[in-house]
Design an enzyme around this catalytic site. Structure first.
Site, PDB file in Angstrom:
ATOM      1  N   HIS A  79      19.211 -26.709  -8.075  1.00  0.00           N
ATOM      2  CA  HIS A  79      19.055 -25.635  -7.768  1.00  0.00           C
ATOM      3  C   HIS A  79      19.824 -25.045  -6.899  1.00  0.00           C
ATOM      4  O   HIS A  79      20.028 -23.952  -6.539  1.00  0.00           O
ATOM      5  CB  HIS A  79      17.524 -25.061  -7.818  1.00  0.00           C
ATOM      6  CG  HIS A  79      16.914 -24.906  -8.902  1.00  0.00           C
ATOM      7  ND1 HIS A  79      17.025 -24.165 -10.001  1.00  0.00           N
ATOM      8  CD2 HIS A  79      15.739 -25.586  -9.167  1.00  0.00           C
ATOM      9  CE1 HIS A  79      16.121 -24.157 -10.791  1.00  0.00           C
ATOM     10  NE2 HIS A  79      15.366 -25.288 -10.449  1.00  0.00           N
ATOM     11  N   CYS A 178     -10.626   2.160  -6.645  1.00  0.00           N
ATOM     12  CA  CYS A 178     -10.301   2.021  -5.356  1.00  0.00           C
ATOM     13  C   CYS A 178      -8.753   2.205  -5.246  1.00  0.00           C
ATOM     14  O   CYS A 178      -8.330   2.897  -4.406  1.00  0.00           O
ATOM     15  CB  CYS A 178     -10.532   0.683  -4.769  1.00  0.00           C
ATOM     16  SG  CYS A 178     -12.463   0.448  -4.495  1.00  0.00           S
ATOM     17  N   HIS A 179      -7.960   1.517  -5.996  1.00  0.00           N
ATOM     18  CA  HIS A 179      -6.655   1.316  -5.770  1.00  0.00           C
ATOM     19  C   HIS A 179      -5.636   2.467  -6.567  1.00  0.00           C
ATOM     20  O   HIS A 179      -4.521   2.597  -6.137  1.00  0.00           O
ATOM     21  CB  HIS A 179      -6.087  -0.122  -6.229  1.00  0.00           C
ATOM     22  CG  HIS A 179      -6.849  -1.067  -5.376  1.00  0.00           C
ATOM     23  ND1 HIS A 179      -6.557  -1.218  -4.192  1.00  0.00           N
ATOM     24  CD2 HIS A 179      -7.600  -2.019  -5.752  1.00  0.00           C
ATOM     25  CE1 HIS A 179      -7.131  -2.191  -3.771  1.00  0.00           C
ATOM     26  NE2 HIS A 179      -7.845  -2.627  -4.635  1.00  0.00           N
ATOM     27  N   CYS A 220     -10.928 -10.121  -4.257  1.00  0.00           N
ATOM     28  CA  CYS A 220     -11.357  -8.627  -4.868  1.00  0.00           C
ATOM     29  C   CYS A 220     -12.697  -8.983  -5.804  1.00  0.00           C
ATOM     30  O   CYS A 220     -13.533  -8.114  -5.553  1.00  0.00           O
ATOM     31  CB  CYS A 220     -10.258  -8.248  -5.896  1.00  0.00           C
ATOM     32  SG  CYS A 220      -8.886  -7.248  -4.941  1.00  0.00           S
TER      33      CYS A 220
END
Lengths: 259, 113, 180
Positions: A79, A178-179, A220
């Protein structure tokens, strides 16, 4: 009392209003977690010398040039410069036709190691893998996230969307509560963000180290008192696809610092 | 994990002026005070215990750290510029392992340079 | 010892019965203890054999921390305005609390801070750091990051070369504590 042409003005107003509203629905303004962080946390991220995430980028640079595996190859052999992969990095998680499923950036690095370097895959959330991941993201910093969800990615995207709106855990919380509905508000002293993942893998103060979006999803789930699922499980990869697409257009931030 | 030690000093300083030395070390700084549900300590203490700064061989700063210092510790302090030379920072951990980082500093208005 | 007297035999049988009861009871209790529900943690030989890892968590003791500060100050009256502490009033995570200490002095041989102590009053180990400066330091301004377990005060004590002390204290609110 009303002007003679009130029906026309009213219709014109409604027309303009609808156009403006539909534009707002199409281009929802998304904000990176940086916007919701405290000034001290932002200061740590902005200072490139004192940002602890840069330590992982530095380790990644060393590992990029390190020869490994039975074929004695390094990433740089194929690469060359990690910057050359920057545009490709913005599209992860990406569909891998040979495996018939989408892969996150970490999984893709492991696939490179196995198929091209002949080596063993790195363990999930292991230090070498995260160093390489954050190196690639750091070289792609500033470029907007663009995850495609057409064709073979569509079922995964739909599954991710379903998971995003599914209530879970003892607190019976779904991500969107919530988000989507309450970013910027406080939950027990912590300020909610929009849950964007343009900054992952990121240095989190609570981990005193770098972790990927997968690990953040586990946290979460734990915070909603749900059983966390495995890193790179189908559900979490689908969720990452959905959340990455939800934050499309956000510039990649790496190395980022969050609480 | 590779031990990365970083140091940053200004390249040129006027004589008798105090300049800031910024350092960052990569270290878990395991405090040894975290316990799991069964009252087993998660990991024993392993921190960087001492930081020394030598300016051309002379000790100009010494720090004693305890377990309350954050992981990947960041430290900034001041040194007075006397003569051109080397600023060397040494980190010593709980097991007396020493790691170094050094930087060259040029002092202007200096009869030597 | 078995005796021929009838009381002796009765007493011996009592002894045997008592022995049987005690040993039987012990067995039963041991069995119950072995079968009793255990805390739901994964079994590992490392945990089983590494008994040294079973330790007692040190609890934060504010009185003890203040006693440490008093020991350093040693009854001297602190000079006002000598030490300045710059800390954010509220930190998101107790893992990283950025601290900036500065001592207002001439940095000459008779007016420089020999040792600067930093304490966090509600940490399990209140000492955070000790900085030894020299007149060659040129300035007494230190930047560091510390850990705090809960909302508490950070106290900085500077012991000057002329025997005086300076004390500064700031309260910090911590949302999520460290090392918990």
């Amino acid at each position: 009392m009303m002007p003679a042409n009130w029906p026309i003005s009213a219709m014109a107003f409604l027309l303009v209003f609808n156009i403006v509203q539909s534009r707002a629905d199409e281009t929802t303004s998304v904000r990176s977690g940086y916007y919701y962080a405290s000034p001290e946390t932002k200061a740590i991220q902005d200072d490139s010398f004192a940002n602890p995430g840069t330590l992982w980028v530095e380790a990644g640079e060393a590992r990029w040039n390190q020869k490994d595996g039975p074929k004695d190859k390094s990433c740089s052999d194929c690469h060359d410069d990690p910057e050359l992969l920057a545009d490709a990095v913005t599209g992860y998680p990406k569909y891998e036709p040979a495996l018939g499923k989408p892969l996150t950036l970490g999984q893709r690095i492991n696939r490179c190691r196995v198929s091209h370097m002949g080596g063993k895959p790195y363990a999930p959330e292991s230090e070498p893998l995260l160093s390489l991941e954050i190196l690639l993201r750091a070289r792609a910093a500033g470029r907007p996230m663009q995850v495609t969800i057409d064709g073979p990615m569509r079922p995964t995207f739909e599954r991710g969307r379903q998971l995003y709106f599914q209530r879970r855990g003892q607190f019976n919380l779904a991500c969107h509560q919530c988000h989507d509905d309450r970013p910027g508000e406080f939950v027990r002293g912590e300020r909610l963000s929009e849950g964007q993942i343009n900054n992952f893998p990121s240095y989190l103060l609570r981990w005193s180290g770098v972790g990927s979006a997968q690990r953040r999803f586990q946290l979460c789930d734990a915070q909603a008192r749900a059983e966390p699922r495995a890193i790179w499980s189908e559900d979490y990869v689908a969720l990452e696809v959905y959340v990455a697409h939800r934050g499309r257009g956000l510039p990649i931030e790496a190395p980022a610092v969050r609480r | 994990m590779k031990a990365i030690r970083r140091i940053s000093v200004p390249k040129k300083v006027k004589k008798d002026q105090a300049f800031t030395v910024r350092t960052l070390a990569r270290h878990k700084m395991e405090p040894g005070v975290r316990f799991d549900a069964d009252r087993f300590v998660v990991a024993p203490r392993h921190i960087l215990q001492e930081v020394l700064c030598h300016y051309n061989g002379q000790l100009v700063f010494r720090a004693e750290w305890f377990s309350a210092v954050s992981a990947n510790p960041y430290l900034t302090f001041k040194v007075k510029a006397v003569e051109s030379g080397e600023i060397k920072v040494t980190w010593i951990d709980d097991y007396a392992v020493q790691t170094f980082a050094a930087a060259a500093i040029e002092v202007v208005d200096d009869p030597k340079s | 010892m078995v005796s021929d007297r009838p009381e002796g035999r009765v007493r011996d049988s009592f002894k045997q019965r008592r022995q049987l009861l005690v040993s039987g009871g012990t067995t039963v209790i041991a069995l119950l203890a072995a079968l009793a529900p255990r805390p739901a943690s994964a079994f590992s030989w490392r945990n089983k054999l590494a008994l040294f890892r079973r330790a007692f968590p040190v609890q934060p003791d504010r009185t003890e921390a203040l006693r440490m500060v008093d020991y350093v100050v040693d009854g001297r009256a602190p000079r006002a305005g000598l030490v300045t502490l710059k800390i954010p009033g509220l930190v998101e995570n107790g893992e990283v609390v950025p601290i900036k200490i500065s001592v207002d002095c001439a940095m000459t041989a008779d007016d420089y801070p020999q040792i600067i102590h930093i304490f966090a009053l509600d940490n399990p180990y209140p000492e955070v750091a000790r900085y030894h400066l020299f007149p060659e330091s040129g300035g007494a301004e230190i930047d560091m990051r510390c850990r705090m377990r809960k909302s508490s005060e950070i106290v900085a004590v500077a012991e000057m070369s002329d025997g005086s002390v300076g004390v500064a204290e700031r309260h910090v609110d911590v949302t999520l504590g460290a090392c918990s």
